[in-house]
Motif scaffolding. Structure first.
Motif, PDB file in Angstrom:
ATOM      1  N   ASP A 243      -2.920 -18.400  -7.897  1.00  0.00           N
ATOM      2  CA  ASP A 243      -2.007 -17.618  -8.724  1.00  0.00           C
ATOM      3  C   ASP A 243      -0.562 -17.968  -8.416  1.00  0.00           C
ATOM      4  O   ASP A 243       0.349 -17.216  -8.712  1.00  0.00           O
ATOM      5  N   GLU A 244      -0.376 -19.122  -7.754  1.00  0.00           N
ATOM      6  CA  GLU A 244       0.968 -19.626  -7.471  1.00  0.00           C
ATOM      7  C   GLU A 244       1.116 -21.005  -8.088  1.00  0.00           C
ATOM      8  O   GLU A 244       0.176 -21.799  -8.097  1.00  0.00           O
TER       9      GLU A 244
ATOM     10  N   ASN B 178       6.999 -20.497  -7.961  1.00  0.00           N
ATOM     11  CA  ASN B 178       7.911 -20.858  -6.878  1.00  0.00           C
ATOM     12  C   ASN B 178       8.954 -21.832  -7.428  1.00  0.00           C
ATOM     13  O   ASN B 178       8.683 -23.020  -7.598  1.00  0.00           O
TER      14      ASN B 178
ATOM     15  N   PRO C   4      10.481 -17.509  -5.085  1.00  0.00           N
ATOM     16  CA  PRO C   4       9.290 -16.970  -5.744  1.00  0.00           C
ATOM     17  C   PRO C   4       9.620 -15.858  -6.744  1.00  0.00           C
ATOM     18  O   PRO C   4      10.325 -14.901  -6.420  1.00  0.00           O
ATOM     19  N   LEU C   5       9.117 -16.005  -7.957  1.00  0.00           N
ATOM     20  CA  LEU C   5       9.288 -14.994  -9.001  1.00  0.00           C
ATOM     21  C   LEU C   5       7.921 -14.605  -9.544  1.00  0.00           C
ATOM     22  O   LEU C   5       7.121 -15.473  -9.892  1.00  0.00           O
ATOM     23  N   LEU C   6       7.638 -13.329  -9.602  1.00  0.00           N
ATOM     24  CA  LEU C   6       6.383 -12.831 -10.164  1.00  0.00           C
ATOM     25  C   LEU C   6       6.565 -12.611 -11.661  1.00  0.00           C
ATOM     26  O   LEU C   6       7.436 -11.857 -12.078  1.00  0.00           O
TER      27      LEU C   6
ATOM     28  N   CYS D 143       2.762 -16.112  -9.610  1.00  0.00           N
ATOM     29  CA  CYS D 143       3.947 -16.375  -8.794  1.00  0.00           C
ATOM     30  C   CYS D 143       4.439 -17.797  -9.061  1.00  0.00           C
ATOM     31  O   CYS D 143       3.753 -18.770  -8.750  1.00  0.00           O
TER      32      CYS D 143
ATOM     33  N   ARG E 244      10.228 -10.759  -4.331  1.00  0.00           N
ATOM     34  CA  ARG E 244       9.858 -11.631  -3.214  1.00  0.00           C
ATOM     35  C   ARG E 244      10.987 -12.563  -2.776  1.00  0.00           C
ATOM     36  O   ARG E 244      10.838 -13.322  -1.816  1.00  0.00           O
TER      37      ARG E 244
END
Length: 443
Positions: free
Chosen positions: A67-68, A197, A184-186, A195, A175
């Motif tokens: 999920d990143e 990066n 990092p941005l959700l 997420c 984050r």
């Protein structure tokens, strides 16, 4: 046999059925983030919006639970005119961090030359540090670039929310930290948060990757390595230093693999799903990750170049398995482009040791991991004898065993070798005879 094929393919179909939903989620989240980055570019044109995101979309779709994802923000600069000045050995050693971006040792300063056209936008105090030197007037400082990009992103988020360009809850900057080498941005993709990066990147042309012999071309279309390594990406390694990243070349190679016939990518999908469900502890980022399995797939493509190797799903998965088992025993997974680099470096040795029996159990009795209640008729499975581990350890003692013949021998041990190539069969037989002779002499 037919029933077994159906079960393997059914498991794969479940994975594939989820893939379109993951891609849709990724694209929705990516579009939200691109709106923010477009605003960043409007405020400061030194940061470019990169819309060529097919590689990252492919990687996200293939992974079972990642999920990143990276979001690179290229710098608007004539990078070929910059000076890449290597750090001292002590400085470089202190910054060897692998995780996902495949960092190579050799951090560097990025200097602005004294002579020639000065990139005025990049010699401002917000991104530049003046240093006296014979060749450069100073350095572009990644820590300053990150801080500036972070402030721009926060301002862009505020603007986009105020203008109703993004909805409440679609993006979170909770984050963000001052000392991170990525931002990092959700971002919401609808049914889950992803997420991204965000990382600034300097892209410049580089000389063709030097290939000692042509072994890296084996299994890939001609000139593949030249095509994927035409550019060099540099991303932040520390406040003052940049580092070379092979993230994009590796993804480009995976994209090339996706064009080849057979079950290469499907074997990666299936093995990653099994790893996610059975070999990874929830909440832990260490252990066997997707970037490890990508590297295993590239080695499998190299060692098993024949279309025969990839004609059925089960056999294709075992081509990844024999390489993975060997790497877990030796605790050494060579980077595909730079084999001297160990992708397991820095990982917990005990954790790698505990992974081996889990992977071996799948290799012996995959039905227990494929979540189907079936058994292979007329065949009782037993654990491999102790000789397997000793066999798998041979490449650590002699690099000559890191070869197609050696892995063909392992496939044969798992009864997954159905190749008719007489040269490969002969090479495997000769190697097996050599090993038996060596064991006899040692006993």
């Amino acid at each position: 046999m037919a029933a077994k094929v159906v079960h393997w393919n059914s498991y794969l179909q479940v994975i594939l059925s989820r893939e379109s939903r993951r891609v849709e989620c990724f694209q929705k989240a990516e579009n939200i983030l691109l709106i923010v980055l477009e605003r960043v570019n409007a405020m400061d044109p030194r940061f470019i919006v990169d819309y060529s995101r097919n590689l990252e979309a492919l990687e996200f779709a293939l992974s079972a639970a990642e999920d990143e994802v990276s979001m690179e923000v290229p710098l608007c600069i004539d990078a070929d005119a910059l000076l890449m000045q290597e750090c001292s050995g002590e400085q470089s050693d202190s910054e060897k961090v692998t995780r996902g971006n495949y960092q190579m040792p050799g951090s560097c300063y990025v200097g602005v030359p004294k002579e020639g056209t000065h990139p005025e936008n990049w010699t401002k105090e917000d991104v530049f540090s003046a240093v006296g030197g014979t060749e450069s007037s100073g350095h572009i400082v990644p820590g300053k670039v990150l801080h500036l990009l972070k402030e721009l992103i926060i301002a862009a988020i505020v603007h986009c929310k105020h203008q109703s360009l993004i909805k409440p809850g679609e993006l979170s900057a909770e984050r963000l930290k001052d000392d991170d080498m990525q931002l990092p941005l959700l971002v919401s993709g609808g049914w889950k948060m992803i997420c991204f990066n965000v990382v600034p990147v300097i892209r410049r042309k580089q000389d063709v990757l030097k290939l000692s012999n042509n072994w890296r071309e084996k299994g890939f279309p001609q000139s593949s390595m030249t095509k994927v390594t035409q550019e060099a990406d540099y991303i932040p390694a520390s406040y003052y230093h940049w580092r070379y990243s092979t993230n994009r070349p590796i993804l480009k190679l995976i994209q090339i693999v996706s064009t080849l016939k057979g079950y290469r990518l499907d074997s990666l999908r299936l093995l990653d799903q099994v790893a996610h469900e059975n070999w990874r502890e929830e909440g832990k980022k260490c252990g066997l990750a997707f970037h490890h399995l990508k590297m295993v797939l590239l080695w499998a493509t190299h060692f098993f170049p024949s279309p025969e190797d990839w004609m059925d799903l089960e056999g294709s998965v075992y081509r990844l398995l024999v390489i993975l088992l060997c790497c877990l025993v030796t605790k050494h997974l060579p980077h595909f482009l730079y084999p001297e680099q160990n992708m397991f470096q820095g990982d917990d040795v005990l954790e790698l040791s505990s992974l081996y029996p889990k992977v071996e159990s799948f290799a012996i009795e995959p039905e227990h991991f494929l979540k189907f209640n079936f058994v292979r008729e007329g065949k009782t499975h037993q654990h491999m004898d102790n000789g397997l581990k000793a066999l798998l350890h041979l490449p650590a003692e002699d690099k000559a065993y890191w070869s197609t013949a050696f892995f063909d021998m392992l496939l044969n041990k798992f009864q997954m070798y159905h190749i008719k190539d007489t040269q490969r069969i002969s090479a495997m037989s000769q190697l097996l005879s050599s090993i038996k002779k060596m064991v006899k002499n040692q006993s």
